[in-house]
Design an enzyme around this catalytic site. Structure first.
Site, mmCIF file in Angstrom:
data_model
loop_
_atom_site.group_PDB
_atom_site.id
_atom_site.type_symbol
_atom_site.label_atom_id
_atom_site.label_comp_id
_atom_site.label_asym_id
_atom_site.label_seq_id
_atom_site.Cartn_x
_atom_site.Cartn_y
_atom_site.Cartn_z
ATOM 1 N N ASP A 481 0.767 -0.866 0.035
ATOM 2 C CA ASP A 481 0.031 -0.070 -0.047
ATOM 3 C C ASP A 481 0.614 1.487 -0.038
ATOM 4 O O ASP A 481 2.034 1.294 0.406
ATOM 5 C CB ASP A 481 -0.812 -0.167 1.461
ATOM 6 C CG ASP A 481 -2.092 0.795 1.074
ATOM 7 O OD1 ASP A 481 -2.542 1.613 0.249
ATOM 8 O OD2 ASP A 481 -2.842 0.539 1.815
ATOM 9 N N ASP A 551 -10.713 2.341 -3.333
ATOM 10 C CA ASP A 551 -11.058 1.925 -1.870
ATOM 11 C C ASP A 551 -12.468 1.847 -1.898
ATOM 12 O O ASP A 551 -13.409 1.630 -1.139
ATOM 13 C CB ASP A 551 -10.779 3.236 -1.027
ATOM 14 C CG ASP A 551 -9.426 2.714 -0.394
ATOM 15 O OD1 ASP A 551 -9.129 1.658 -0.610
ATOM 16 O OD2 ASP A 551 -8.782 3.584 0.169
HETATM 17 C C1 DGJ Z 1 -5.588 2.146 1.782
HETATM 18 C C2 DGJ Z 1 -6.260 0.962 1.280
HETATM 19 O O1 DGJ Z 1 -6.720 1.289 -0.077
HETATM 20 C C3 DGJ Z 1 -7.210 0.006 2.057
HETATM 21 O O2 DGJ Z 1 -7.667 -0.862 1.266
HETATM 22 C C4 DGJ Z 1 -6.668 -0.342 3.159
HETATM 23 O O3 DGJ Z 1 -5.562 -0.928 2.949
HETATM 24 C C5 DGJ Z 1 -5.999 0.876 4.075
HETATM 25 N N1 DGJ Z 1 -5.098 1.672 3.119
HETATM 26 C C6 DGJ Z 1 -5.340 0.655 5.325
HETATM 27 O O4 DGJ Z 1 -4.744 1.602 5.749
#
Ligand code: DGJ
Length: 745
Positions: A481, A551
């Site tokens: 991430d 997301d």
């Molecule tokens: C952003 C990601 O897109 C989410 O899926 C998740 O992993 C969060 N970060 C965790 O902080």
């Protein structure tokens, strides 16, 4: 595929079964473009195609004192520079010691290579054997600054694709300041163009946007340090009338994960210039004597069979010749990720409980997301401390991963290696490891700061931290991430003259680390993520065959996001999960089958605690997983076609077709229902016209079977939507979908 060369006239014709690309030095020995488009027969001499005027053009600078017709103001240039009469977007700018940025690179020599050389330190498309492509390297020279420019073109045998990249070699004893070095520039003949691109923001990534190209300049770019959710490094150009199935389309995509710029400019004579490369804004590379600078790769696709052929080309090329590693050709595991189920608030017992239900319903991989390490109980602390939080997970990652494996699931883990909270042991021991401007307060985003990945010591530390966890646990998957745009893009490790290099050095550092870690742990499936789809690009796809698309897990919004993403990126690369309702990003409520029918068209998974849904829904989930396992090869490795656009009304449809055309699955979705809509028809694509197919769906579809030609030209006939006194069919209403299976009989 061939590269024809007229050695006397120095004309280069790159040709395969679908495309031709013809270039040659112009009168001043800059390279000019003669033609790019559908394949044309080779001729020994294409001189007549050079667009030069034989009369004096008013208000133009002239390169030659005895030839007032030749001006750079109007030529179709291959790699233009500013300063000698071309006033359009330049491809190159090099600041020299005397303050000039004028360069004059003239043709010097050429070389043809079988296959496709890889790019040093940068991701790029590749070949598996030398017969798949041919590469032409043109060397140009600017004698005044004693430098060479290598323009590289590769033509693929099996795709209507030309890739381009550029290299500068400084042979002088001085340093040169590269201020701009685009990966490609192309001048297209006068015509009616419209541009389409994939722009948006967090939670609405890669929205399909289209507008006419008119006299003037339009650009998309990122200066956020990532390729960004705001603009994907992709530009499409339609020429004349174009739809999914017909018309001429030019696609341009940069294989790069950092700051980029793509621009389209129609000049005063109607020539349209497209260029793409590292964003020149805030960029400056001090090229020392005897050193080289390599641009990222730009991929150019041409289709005269509409947008779908462009997408199919990008999708297939990227799935088979950009993504690499053992997962490239493997069906992707059905996963459950705990992020939306728990956020930071979990313990081992709860995790095992979620995993147990997941396993019971058929899921194959459990992924533990953010919050398992350091003091990471919320997003204000702990980032950078890659040691397990034993108060949450008493058996450690080691113990937890084994317990999960004993249940019959694979185990995956989340990392955010490029970031740090100031409230962390890592920051306390290395405060100089972040990107920052001396004497100025840094600008946090999500309460975190960006580690300086241009530094080798930082990358080594991160590698070792990850390696320790990977080697002591059973990890089959990593979600990588990256959750903030960059600010204060300066390194404590570089002199002031090199600060303009930091954003690119960061990306080179990231690529170096990804190369190392994916090589060292080839058995791990990597999924990229950046606040969802903030870095969903070809650069990341090279190292990680799938990425978290957004997301936003709302299935209705996902229609637009996945539709836009499919313009370039393959279905297998799009992480697509079913999450809880009301949806956490939009508050929308849709039924679980609707959510699944969107997520099937991706790397499928779940993002909720399945203990918390009803028994009826659990049963549906079980069946969804069985369905996905039976069909995932088709979903993930078939050809994807868009049928109806979510940007144009309440109905969206798309389909996948197996390579042998014997199987297909159609997804048809209604956002808001129109009452008494009458009969609706959906024409399919990509089937074999001569095969007879069985059509399996709910009762609302009249066709039970049909020949490919009928299904593609007459279409599926959906029953009427208003039944008067009888109840509506189950697939009719707001947020309803149909999954239609088409199988050759
Ligand atoms: C952003 C990601 O897109 C989410 O899926 C998740 O992993 C969060 N970060 C965790 O902080």
């Amino acid at each position: 595929m061939n590269i024809f060369i007229n050695k006397k006239k120095l004309q280069f014709h790159l040709q395969n079964n679908e495309i031709s690309y013809i270039i040659a030095p112009l009168k001043n020995n800059h390279i000019g473009n003669l033609y790019y488009g559908a394949k044309i027969e080779h001729q020994n001499d294409f001189s007549h195609m050079i667009q030069e005027s034989d009369y004096v053009l008013p208000d133009t600078p002239n390169i030659f004192e005895d030839n007032f017709g030749f001006t750079l103001d109007t030529v179709k240039a291959e790699y233009p520079s500013f300063g000698q009469g071309d006033y359009r977007e330049p491809a190159i700018e090099i600041l020299q010691k005397n303050g000039s940025t004028l360069t004059d690179f003239k043709y010097k020599s050429y070389r043809v290579i079988s296959g496709k050389p890889s790019l040093e330190s940068l991701p790029a498309t590749y070949v598996e054997d030398g017969k798949e492509a041919l590469t032409l390297e043109l060397t140009l020279e600017d004698k005044v600054i004693e430098s060479e420019l290598i323009l590289t073109y590769t033509i693929y045998r099996d795709f209507p694709v030309i890739t381009r990249n550029v290299k500068v070699i400084n042979n002088s004893s001085e340093f040169l300041n590269i201020k701009r070095l685009m990966s490609m520039s192309l001048d297209l003949d006068r015509d009616n163009y419209s541009i389409f691109h994939l722009s948006g923001g967090w939670s609405r990534e890669r929205q399909f946007i289209e507008r006419e190209v008119k006299h003037g300049k339009l650009s998309i770019n990122s200066s956020r340090g990532t390729s960004s959710a705001n603009h994907n490094p992709f530009i499409g150009l339609k020429r004349g009338y174009v739809d999914e199935k017909v018309g001429e389309v030019f696609g341009f995509n940069l294989i790069y994960s950092g700051n980029f710029k793509g621009s389209v400019e129609e000049d005063h004579y109607g020539i349209t210039r497209v260029s793409m490369g590292i964003n020149p804004f805030n960029f400056n590379w001090e090229l020392e004597s005897q050193k080289e600078f390599q641009s990222p790769e730009a991929v150019m696709v041409y289709s005269n069979k509409g947008i779908s052929h462009m997408s199919k080309t990008f999708n297939t090329l990227y799935r088979t010749r950009l993504a690499k590693g053992i997962y490239r050709d493997k069906e992707r595991p059905i996963l459950l990720n705990n992020w939306e189920a728990t956020y930071f608030d979990f313990n081992e017992k709860e995790i095992l409980n979620i995993a147990a239900k997941a396993e019971e319903l058929g899921i194959e991989l459990f992924v533990l997301d953010d919050g398992w390490f350091g003091a990471r109980n919320d997003d204000s602390q702990g980032l950078g401390d890659w040691t397990v939080n034993y108060s949450k997970l008493p058996s450690g990652i080691n113990g937890l991963s084994k317990k999960i494996e004993e249940m019959g699931l694979k185990f995956g883990l989340w990392f955010e290696p490029e970031m740090v909270n100031k409230n962390s042991d890592l920051y306390r021991s290395h405060p100089d490891w972040i990107l920052e401007v001396p004497n100025r307060k840094g600008t946090p985003s999500r309460k975190q700061f960006t580690l300086d990945f241009s530094r080798e010591d930082v990358r080594d530390y991160i590698y070792e931290s990850l390696e320790k966890i990977i080697k002591t646990s059973s990890i089959s998957y990593i979600k990588w991430d990256m959750n903030r745009p960059m600010t204060e893009i300066m390194s404590n490790n570089l002199p002031y003259t090199k600060q303009g290099e930091v954003a690119h050095r960061y990306i080179l550092g990231l690529y170096e680390l990804l190369e190392k870690i994916t090589k060292e742990f080839p058995h791990i499936l990597f999924e990229s993520c950046a606040s969802g789809g903030n870095r969903f690009d070809g650069g990341m796809l090279y190292y990680m065959p799938q990425g978290w698309t957004s997301d936003n897990t709302d299935a209705v919004d996902r229609l637009k996001i996945q539709y836009g993403t499919s313009m370039v990126y393959p279905i297998s690369s799009m992480g697509a999960h079913i999450s809880a309702v009301p949806n956490h990003q939009t508050g929308r409520i849709t039924d679980i089958n609707f959510r699944a029918s969107v997520a099937y068209f991706g790397s499928f998974g779940y993002e909720l605690d399945l203990n918390k849904i009803t028994l009826v829904e659990q049963n549906l989930v079980k069946n969804q997983i069985i369905f996905m396992k039976n069909n995932r090869k088709l979903f993930q490795f078939g050809d994807f076609y868009r049928l109806r656009s979510p940007y144009k009304g309440e109905n969206t449809s798309w389909m996948v077709v197996s390579k042998d055309k014997r199987e297909a699955i159609v997804g048809d979705y209604t956002r808001l229902i129109n009452a008494n809509y009458g009969f609706d028809r959906l024409k399919l694509t990509g089937l074999d016209p001569d095969l007879e197919y069985k059509v399996e769906s709910d009762s609302s579809i009249q066709n039970k079977k049909g020949k490919g030609d009928e299904l593609m030209n007459s279409g599926l006939i959906f029953g009427k939507t208003f039944f008067g006194t009888s109840p509506l069919n189950e697939s009719i209403g707001d947020f309803k979908s149909r999954i239609i299976k088409i199988t050759a009989i």
